[in-house]
Design a protein around this motif. Structure first.
Motif, short mmCIF file in Angstrom:
data_model
loop_
_atom_site.label_atom_id
_atom_site.label_comp_id
_atom_site.label_asym_id
_atom_site.label_seq_id
_atom_site.Cartn_x
_atom_site.Cartn_y
_atom_site.Cartn_z
N ALA A 5 60.98 73.57 21.59
CA ALA A 5 60.22 72.64 22.44
C ALA A 5 59.86 73.32 23.76
O ALA A 5 60.66 74.07 24.32
CB ALA A 5 61.04 71.38 22.69
N PRO A 6 58.65 73.05 24.30
CA PRO A 6 57.63 72.12 23.78
C PRO A 6 56.52 72.80 22.99
O PRO A 6 55.39 72.34 23.01
CB PRO A 6 57.08 71.51 25.07
N ARG A 7 56.80 73.93 22.32
CA ARG A 7 55.77 74.65 21.58
C ARG A 7 55.36 73.88 20.34
O ARG A 7 56.03 72.90 19.95
CB ARG A 7 56.27 76.06 21.24
N PRO A 8 54.28 74.31 19.64
CA PRO A 8 53.68 73.51 18.55
C PRO A 8 54.64 72.97 17.49
O PRO A 8 54.47 71.84 17.07
CB PRO A 8 52.67 74.49 17.94
N PRO A 9 55.67 73.74 17.02
CA PRO A 9 56.56 73.12 16.01
C PRO A 9 57.18 71.82 16.50
O PRO A 9 57.33 70.86 15.73
CB PRO A 9 57.62 74.20 15.77
N ALA B 89 55.49 66.75 27.70
CA ALA B 89 56.14 67.99 27.26
C ALA B 89 57.55 68.19 27.84
O ALA B 89 58.46 68.59 27.09
CB ALA B 89 55.24 69.18 27.59
N PRO B 90 57.79 67.94 29.13
CA PRO B 90 59.15 68.16 29.65
C PRO B 90 60.21 67.27 28.99
O PRO B 90 61.40 67.58 29.07
CB PRO B 90 59.01 67.83 31.15
N ARG B 91 59.79 66.17 28.36
CA ARG B 91 60.75 65.23 27.78
C ARG B 91 60.96 65.45 26.29
O ARG B 91 61.81 64.79 25.69
CB ARG B 91 60.28 63.79 28.01
N LEU B 92 60.18 66.34 25.69
CA LEU B 92 60.25 66.49 24.24
C LEU B 92 61.62 66.99 23.78
O LEU B 92 62.15 66.52 22.77
CB LEU B 92 59.16 67.46 23.76
N ARG B 93 62.20 67.94 24.51
CA ARG B 93 63.49 68.50 24.08
C ARG B 93 64.57 67.42 24.06
O ARG B 93 65.38 67.36 23.12
CB ARG B 93 63.88 69.66 24.99
N ALA C 1 66.54 66.23 20.74
CA ALA C 1 68.00 66.39 20.67
C ALA C 1 68.68 65.08 20.28
O ALA C 1 69.57 65.05 19.40
CB ALA C 1 68.53 66.90 22.00
N LEU C 2 68.27 63.98 20.90
CA LEU C 2 68.85 62.69 20.54
C LEU C 2 68.48 62.28 19.12
O LEU C 2 69.29 61.71 18.39
CB LEU C 2 68.40 61.62 21.54
N SER C 3 67.24 62.58 18.71
CA SER C 3 66.83 62.28 17.34
C SER C 3 67.68 63.05 16.34
O SER C 3 68.10 62.51 15.31
CB SER C 3 65.35 62.60 17.14
N LEU D 256 68.19 52.03 17.77
CA LEU D 256 68.37 53.07 18.77
C LEU D 256 67.20 54.06 18.77
O LEU D 256 66.76 54.51 19.83
CB LEU D 256 69.68 53.82 18.53
N GLU D 257 66.71 54.41 17.59
CA GLU D 257 65.60 55.36 17.52
C GLU D 257 64.37 54.81 18.24
O GLU D 257 63.68 55.55 18.95
CB GLU D 257 65.25 55.67 16.06
N ARG D 258 64.10 53.54 18.06
CA ARG D 258 62.95 52.95 18.74
C ARG D 258 63.17 52.90 20.26
O ARG D 258 62.24 53.15 21.03
CB ARG D 258 62.67 51.55 18.19
N ARG D 259 64.39 52.59 20.67
CA ARG D 259 64.69 52.55 22.10
C ARG D 259 64.61 53.95 22.71
O ARG D 259 64.14 54.11 23.84
CB ARG D 259 66.08 51.97 22.33
N VAL D 260 65.08 54.95 21.98
CA VAL D 260 65.00 56.32 22.48
C VAL D 260 63.55 56.74 22.68
O VAL D 260 63.18 57.33 23.70
CB VAL D 260 65.73 57.28 21.51
N TRP D 261 62.70 56.40 21.70
CA TRP D 261 61.27 56.74 21.83
C TRP D 261 60.67 56.05 23.07
O TRP D 261 59.96 56.69 23.85
CB TRP D 261 60.53 56.32 20.57
N GLN D 262 60.96 54.77 23.24
CA GLN D 262 60.42 54.04 24.39
C GLN D 262 60.90 54.65 25.71
O GLN D 262 60.14 54.78 26.66
CB GLN D 262 60.81 52.57 24.31
N SER D 263 62.18 55.02 25.75
CA SER D 263 62.75 55.56 26.99
C SER D 263 62.11 56.89 27.37
O SER D 263 61.79 57.13 28.54
CB SER D 263 64.26 55.73 26.85
N PHE D 264 61.92 57.76 26.38
CA PHE D 264 61.35 59.07 26.68
C PHE D 264 59.83 59.02 26.86
O PHE D 264 59.26 59.89 27.51
CB PHE D 264 61.72 60.07 25.58
N GLN D 265 59.19 58.01 26.29
CA GLN D 265 57.75 57.88 26.48
C GLN D 265 57.43 57.33 27.86
O GLN D 265 56.37 57.62 28.44
CB GLN D 265 57.15 56.98 25.41
N ARG D 266 58.33 56.51 28.40
CA ARG D 266 58.10 55.89 29.70
C ARG D 266 58.23 56.95 30.80
O ARG D 266 59.23 57.67 30.87
CB ARG D 266 59.12 54.78 29.93
#
Length: 377
Positions: free
Chosen positions: A42-46, A72-76, A80-82, A155-165
């Motif tokens: 992260a955050p490269r194309p893979p 991009a800064p939040r992708l890692r 990791a949580l996923s 939890l997966e949905r909440r993690v996505w929302q948290s990192f997208q915000r």
């Protein structure tokens, strides 16, 4: 009173949603290894590809589109949580499989009187009474395992929302960017207003004055001379109409609203005296705001090339993919275009107003390539 058919339909819908939730959560285990690899890249194309896969799976589970990935800064952190949640799912699935294997062996042993290898139980030791003792604990453990899968799905949905915000720092940067973009857009509008005023004053207004002089001469001329002057007045009137259409076209072409981006760019190509090579790849996304921005990027870039680049040919490429509209304008001119100049800064402001990206490559000697990536939807 609830109709039995409605109740049955509601039950089927709930069951279907539960199956999708559990199945989608369990399917995430397939992406465990790619997710672990993506954490390191992260955050490269893979990493981007894995994040899109996670978004597609979550959308399949709950039907909520997730078109905008985290920055991009939040992708890692998201990956990791996923990966951690997928490891937990793998453990739960392993326990469920082990429980099923034990249960099947016990049922077979109770029915046939055979041994149970997992318990080192000799033949005849496992009876139906033994199976009965394990039924309730087994069902409780299965319920807890399925509840765990449901909790991880939440939890997966909440993690996505948290990192997208966006965070507070990102919001502050966005506010600054929007203020800067607003100032640039206002300045670009002022420049465009002055250009229209100049076109009308130096072109249309002068021709109207000339027409009024011709008509005044007609009033005083002899019949033969009057006919000649009227013929000239008709030509001048036609020229005034052409100038007005040209000003209106540069302000906002009606064809863009009526027929879309491709038709408007084809008309732009036909109006330019210089050869213009136009190619539209794929189906242009039907987003009028994005199409408008793309058209004016192309139009202003072509105008700049004609005025300053000393080019002999211009190419325009339009393609749409991943909810983005990309416009590339290239000329074979002398290069050296200044991104901070009036023309290119106006293009940059128009692209920034749509939260897009602008790339300018113009080495000395050319060629000049201007690429605008504009989000759609």
């Amino acid at each position: 009173m609830t109709h039995p058919t409605d109740a049955a339909s509601s039950t089927r819908s709930i069951s279907r949603d539960a199956v999708r939730m559990l199945g989608g959560t369990a399917a995430g285990v397939v992406m465990l290894v790619p997710t672990l690899i993506a954490v390191a890249t992260a955050p490269r194309p893979p990493a981007q590809a894995v994040v899109r896969s996670i978004a597609a799976r979550l959308t399949w589970v709950d039907g909520i589109p997730r078109r905008t990935p985290p920055r991009a800064p939040r992708l890692r952190g998201l990956l990791a949580l996923s990966a951690l949640l997928q490891l937990v799912v793998l453990c739960i699935l392993a326990l469920i499989v082990a429980g099923v294997v034990v249960g099947v062996q016990m049922l077979v042993a109770a029915a046939t009187g055979g041994p149970v290898a997992l318990f080192s139980a000799r033949p005849g030791r496992v009876t139906w009474a033994t199976v009965g003792l394990f039924v309730i604990p087994g069902l409780v453990l299965l319920f807890l395992a399925l509840s765990g899968l449901g909790g991880i799905a939440w939890l997966e949905r909440r993690v996505w929302q948290s990192f997208q915000r966006p965070g507070a720092g990102e919001l502050s940067q966005e506010v600054v960017r929007l203020h800067t973009t607003l100032d640039e857009v206002v300045a670009a509008v002022d420049v465009e207003r002055r250009r229209i005023e100049r076109d009308i004053h130096d072109g249309v207004q002068q021709r109207v004055v000339a027409l009024s002089i011709l008509l005044a001469r007609v009033e005083r001329a002899e019949p033969a001379e009057a006919r000649r002057l009227l013929s000239g007045a008709r030509g001048e009137t036609q020229q005034i109409l052409d100038d007005l259409r040209d000003v209106a076209w540069r302000t906002y072409p009606e064809m863009l609203q009526r027929d879309g981006l491709t038709a408007a760019l084809e008309a732009l190509r036909d109006r330019v005296a210089m050869p213009v090579d136009l190619a539209v790849d794929g189906t242009v996304v039907p987003d009028r705001a994005a199409e408008t921005a793309a058209y004016f990027v192309a139009s202003e870039a072509v105008t700049n090339a004609i005025k300053h680049a000393q080019a002999s040919v211009i190419s325009i490429r339009v393609r749409s993919a991943d909810d983005e509209l990309t416009v590339t304008i290239e000329d074979d001119g002398i290069g050296g275009a200044d991104p901070a100049g009036t023309g290119l800064s106006g293009i940059a402001s128009r692209v920034a107003a749509r939260d897009g990206r602008l790339l300018v490559r113009s080495p000395a000697g050319g060629p000049t390539v201007i690429e605008a990536v504009i989000p759609c939807g």
